[in-house]
Design a protein around this motif. Sequence first.
Motif, PDB file in Angstrom:
ATOM      1  N   UNK B   5      49.460  42.404 -12.432  1.00 58.37           N
ATOM      2  CA  UNK B   5      48.616  41.484 -11.671  1.00 58.37           C
ATOM      3  C   UNK B   5      49.411  40.201 -11.563  1.00 58.37           C
ATOM      4  N   UNK B  50      48.316  43.139  -6.781  1.00 59.34           N
ATOM      5  CA  UNK B  50      47.886  43.987  -7.905  1.00 59.34           C
ATOM      6  C   UNK B  50      48.474  45.373  -7.691  1.00 59.34           C
ATOM      7  N   UNK B  52      49.512  49.372  -9.365  1.00 60.52           N
ATOM      8  CA  UNK B  52      49.364  50.440 -10.357  1.00 60.52           C
ATOM      9  C   UNK B  52      50.465  51.465 -10.113  1.00 60.52           C
ATOM     10  N   UNK B  86      50.856  39.310 -15.266  1.00 58.68           N
ATOM     11  CA  UNK B  86      50.569  40.008 -16.503  1.00 58.68           C
ATOM     12  C   UNK B  86      50.723  41.509 -16.291  1.00 58.68           C
ATOM     13  N   UNK B  87      51.100  42.145 -17.369  1.00 55.77           N
ATOM     14  CA  UNK B  87      51.206  43.607 -17.384  1.00 55.77           C
ATOM     15  C   UNK B  87      49.913  44.175 -17.932  1.00 55.77           C
ATOM     16  N   UNK B  88      49.441  45.236 -17.316  1.00 57.58           N
ATOM     17  CA  UNK B  88      48.235  45.890 -17.814  1.00 57.58           C
ATOM     18  C   UNK B  88      48.504  47.389 -18.002  1.00 57.58           C
ATOM     19  N   UNK B  89      47.534  48.022 -18.640  1.00 64.20           N
ATOM     20  CA  UNK B  89      47.561  49.480 -18.760  1.00 64.20           C
ATOM     21  C   UNK B  89      46.309  50.029 -18.089  1.00 64.20           C
ATOM     22  N   UNK B  90      46.386  50.323 -16.793  1.00 62.56           N
ATOM     23  CA  UNK B  90      45.213  50.883 -16.127  1.00 62.56           C
ATOM     24  C   UNK B  90      44.827  52.217 -16.777  1.00 62.56           C
ATOM     25  N   UNK B  91      43.541  52.378 -16.978  1.00 65.68           N
ATOM     26  CA  UNK B  91      43.088  53.604 -17.642  1.00 65.68           C
ATOM     27  C   UNK B  91      42.175  54.440 -16.750  1.00 65.68           C
ATOM     28  N   UNK B  92      41.782  53.908 -15.617  1.00 63.68           N
ATOM     29  CA  UNK B  92      40.927  54.689 -14.738  1.00 63.68           C
ATOM     30  C   UNK B  92      40.149  53.802 -13.822  1.00 63.68           C
TER      31      UNK B  92
END
Lengths: 103, 103
Positions: B5, B50, B52, B86-92
């Motif tokens: 993001x 954004x 993924x 920022x780095x994220x960990x999309x989970x669904x």
Amino acid sequence: MYGLIGKMRAARGQRDAVMDVLRESTAALPGCLSYIIATDPADADAIWVTEVWTDQASHKASLQLPEVQAAIARARPFIAGFEFQIETQPVGGFGLPAPEKAG
Amino acid sequence: MYGLIGKMRAARGQRDAVMDVLRESTAALPGCLSYIIATDPADADAIWVTEVWTDQASHKASLQLPEVQAAIARARPFIAGFEFQIETQPVGGFGLPAPEKAG
């Protein structure tokens, strides 16, 4: 289109409980083009939600749906607060379905 | 999955020039599940992106693709800086294709 980027903080240790509610309640809501839930490797209690809707009215209407109201009620005890939320105007990119109408 | 993001700031008045490059260069890159470009109604020179990806390696590899390198070179003169990433960990969630593998 109408977008939201938000960071939610779960009560300590309750992140996965919130995630479970979000995942179970995320479905094809009218006007929802994308609703992605993510954890934050740098912040164990944080949850990032990024949303794209056909328009702001669709998002607003979704908050009144019984299933969404029920999910909010289930998740609320596990949520400490909302740290960050901004509204965006998504204009395109990759991975969105063709919207039915401009937002 | 791997998420980003980010908020980019265009040089004053150059937001649309950056958006044009981003839109023209956004295509089905290997491992890219979602790449959404948005303006910010509260900040005229800002662009939110954004993303993924199936995994971090796919994102990293994309930056070496000739078409991505060309887009970066075209956009760079119009970009003032990156304010937030920022780095994220999309989970669904909703609206993602089924990933080919876990990230």
